[in-house]
Design an enzyme around this catalytic site. Structure first.
Site, mmCIF file in Angstrom:
data_model
loop_
_atom_site.group_PDB
_atom_site.id
_atom_site.type_symbol
_atom_site.label_atom_id
_atom_site.label_comp_id
_atom_site.label_asym_id
_atom_site.label_seq_id
_atom_site.Cartn_x
_atom_site.Cartn_y
_atom_site.Cartn_z
ATOM 1 N N ASP A 1 26.322 -41.670 -5.799
ATOM 2 C CA ASP A 1 26.809 -42.235 -4.538
ATOM 3 C C ASP A 1 27.212 -43.712 -4.693
ATOM 4 O OD1 ASP A 1 27.384 -42.097 -1.819
ATOM 5 O OD2 ASP A 1 25.525 -41.035 -1.376
ATOM 6 N N GLU B 1 32.331 -42.034 -4.187
ATOM 7 C CA GLU B 1 32.573 -43.362 -3.606
ATOM 8 C C GLU B 1 33.555 -43.263 -2.438
ATOM 9 O OE1 GLU B 1 35.906 -43.127 -4.363
ATOM 10 O OE2 GLU B 1 35.938 -45.322 -4.563
ATOM 11 N N TRP B 2 33.583 -42.036 -1.852
ATOM 12 C CA TRP B 2 34.279 -41.773 -0.586
ATOM 13 C C TRP B 2 35.792 -42.015 -0.642
ATOM 14 C CZ3 TRP B 2 30.555 -46.150 0.441
ATOM 15 C CH2 TRP B 2 29.233 -45.692 0.364
ATOM 16 N N ASN C 1 38.191 -46.313 -3.579
ATOM 17 C CA ASN C 1 38.883 -46.997 -4.685
ATOM 18 C C ASN C 1 39.818 -46.063 -5.435
ATOM 19 O OD1 ASN C 1 37.251 -49.728 -4.814
ATOM 20 N ND2 ASN C 1 35.762 -48.074 -4.539
ATOM 21 N N ASP D 1 32.185 -39.085 4.754
ATOM 22 C CA ASP D 1 31.405 -37.842 4.937
ATOM 23 C C ASP D 1 32.033 -36.869 5.930
ATOM 24 O OD1 ASP D 1 29.720 -39.179 3.316
ATOM 25 O OD2 ASP D 1 27.965 -38.991 4.615
HETATM 26 C C1 GAL Z 1 26.704 -40.390 1.471
HETATM 27 C C2 GAL Z 1 27.444 -39.250 0.847
HETATM 28 C C3 GAL Z 1 26.910 -37.965 1.422
HETATM 29 C C4 GAL Z 1 25.435 -37.868 1.140
HETATM 30 C C5 GAL Z 1 24.712 -39.113 1.646
HETATM 31 C C6 GAL Z 1 23.279 -39.172 1.212
HETATM 32 O O1 GAL Z 1 27.173 -41.574 0.936
HETATM 33 O O2 GAL Z 1 28.814 -39.380 1.092
HETATM 34 O O3 GAL Z 1 27.608 -36.885 0.866
HETATM 35 O O4 GAL Z 1 25.250 -37.735 -0.240
HETATM 36 O O5 GAL Z 1 25.330 -40.283 1.189
HETATM 37 O O6 GAL Z 1 22.640 -40.337 1.688
#
Ligand code: GAL
Length: 398
Positions: free
Chosen positions: A146, A179-180, A183, A201
């Site tokens: 993450d 990293e969503w 980047n 998410d």
């Molecule tokens: C977020 C991630 C989620 C989950 C969560 C856990 O950053 O995008 O998929 O893993 O953290 O805290």
């Protein structure tokens, strides 16, 4: 002398090239990884019993046969070395990994490139090689990594460091970057890991967002809107990850079906996120639909592309092996929509994969992935009604 120098620098360049090539483990995740992840339903409330029960159900309910192999537990504590919470995992993580492996499943863990995970547990920053050695000693097969508490870090560098650490630790581990999409990992991560998240998410809503005040989760279609430009970056061993599944987590059955279908069209990793112990028959049947999964897991590994978007109906195509195609009509609107698709008048071509649906040369047979009915051939125009927030998903058989 100059020649010798040239040779040396050539050798050095070759070495660099080899090292660059050899960075991540090759040959892993040749089709999108499938599994179950505890986060969407349980967040940090997990323990040994839940993990074992889930592993048992993955086997007994036919999930394993359907291809779900990764079972991921996201819990971690620290005492120099990483140690799991003794109340939640009284026998340690290695024992859990052994149990999961004894069921013929694979085992994954979660951590974070930053100093702390999003839930506040110790992150890996500064401990990359130490943690990677520990994971290898547990025999884990998958690591989701993450991006919380990562202020000041360069994403490419941070993920590359962990990728190298895993490589040096020596156990082949699928490396899942999370990293969503901040980047643009699709531009640099194909040699770093096997998959990378493309967005923030997911939440259990079909469209729009789910607002939590200081952050929001994305609905299924909101995520879909962000995938279409990424087709060219996906392929065997390097996948775009639009996030885990929300099937069985509160949307309607038709919304769950649509969500699952589009993920399959996108060649997305299929990580279930529901409580398998309390799953309805409908949820089970969606998650184990062999025809949909075959489209996701097709060996060519070509991500589907959006061909049309009209009157709230999107039309997606995905090239499959032997010249077959996956086709999915998605009704995003609040009412049922009539669709008309005259194959002879449509020119479906895809530059990225250099493929075309060639109805003048081939009379494809239409197979409905959800009803299992034959729907005629491409010789005749297709007419159908797609209910609200649902799909018509077909396989065109050559
Ligand atoms: C977020 C991630 C989620 C989950 C969560 C856990 O950053 O995008 O998929 O893993 O953290 O805290």
């Amino acid at each position: 002398m100059i020649n010798a120098m040239k040779k040396i620098s050539l050798a050095f360049l070759l070495l660099c090239a080899l090292q660059l090539h050899a960075q991540k483990f090759e040959g892993l995740a040749q089709t999108p990884p499938m599994g179950w992840n505890s986060w969407n339903t349980f967040q940090t409330n997990i323990n040994e019993e839940l993990v074992k029960q889930t592993a048992d159900i993955m086997v007994s309910s036919g999930m394993k046969d359907a291809g779900y192999l990764y079972l991921m537990a996201m819990e971690r504590d620290s005492n120099g070395n990483l140690v799991p919470d003794p109340k939640k995992f009284p026998n340690g993580m290695k024992a859990v990994a052994n149990y999961v492996h004894s069921k013929g499943l694979k085992f994954g863990l979660y951590n974070c490139a930053g100093t702390k995970t999003c839930a506040g547990y110790p992150g890996t920053r500064g401990y990359e090689y130490q943690d990677a050695r520990l994971y290898a000693s547990f025999g884990i097969d998958y690591l989701k990594f993450d991006w919380c508490s990562s202020e000041g870090l360069n994403a490419k560098e941070a993920y590359t460091t962990m990728s190298k650490a895993l490589r040096v630790a020596g156990k082949p581990i699928v490396f899942s970057l999370c990293e969503w999409g901040s980047n643009k990992p699709w531009e640099w991560a194909s040699n770093v890991g096997q998959l990378w998240r493309t967005t923030g998410d997911i939440g259990n809503v079909f469209d729009g967002i789910k607002d939590y005040g200081n952050w929001h989760a994305n609905g299924v279609m909101t995520i879909v809107d962000m995938q279409d430009t990424l087709q060219k970056y996906a392929g065997p061993g390097h996948w775009n990850d639009p996030d885990m599944l929300e099937v069985g987590n509160g949307m309607s059955n038709s919304e769950d079906r649509a969500h699952f279908s589009i993920w399959c069209m996108l060649a997305a990793p299929l990580m279930m996120g529901n409580d398998l112990r309390r799953m309805s028959k409908e949820t089970h049947d969606i998650l184990t639909n062999k025809d949909a999964i075959a489209i996701d897991q097709d060996v060519l590994g070509i991500q589907g592309f959006k061909y049309a978007d009209k009157d709230s109906v999107q039309t997606w195509f995905k090239p499959l092996k032997n010249g077959d195609w996956g086709v999915c009509f998605v009704n995003r609107s609040m009412k049922a929509q009539q669709i008309q698709f005259n194959w002879k008048n449509e020119l479906v071509t895809n530059k990225v994969s250099n493929t075309s649906v060639n109805v003048s040369a081939v009379n494809y047979k239409l197979h409905d992935v959800w009803t299992k009915k034959d729907m005629g051939t491409t010789a005749l125009p297709l007419t159908a009604t797609v209910p609200s927030h649902d799909v018509l998903m077909l396989r065109l058989n050559k």
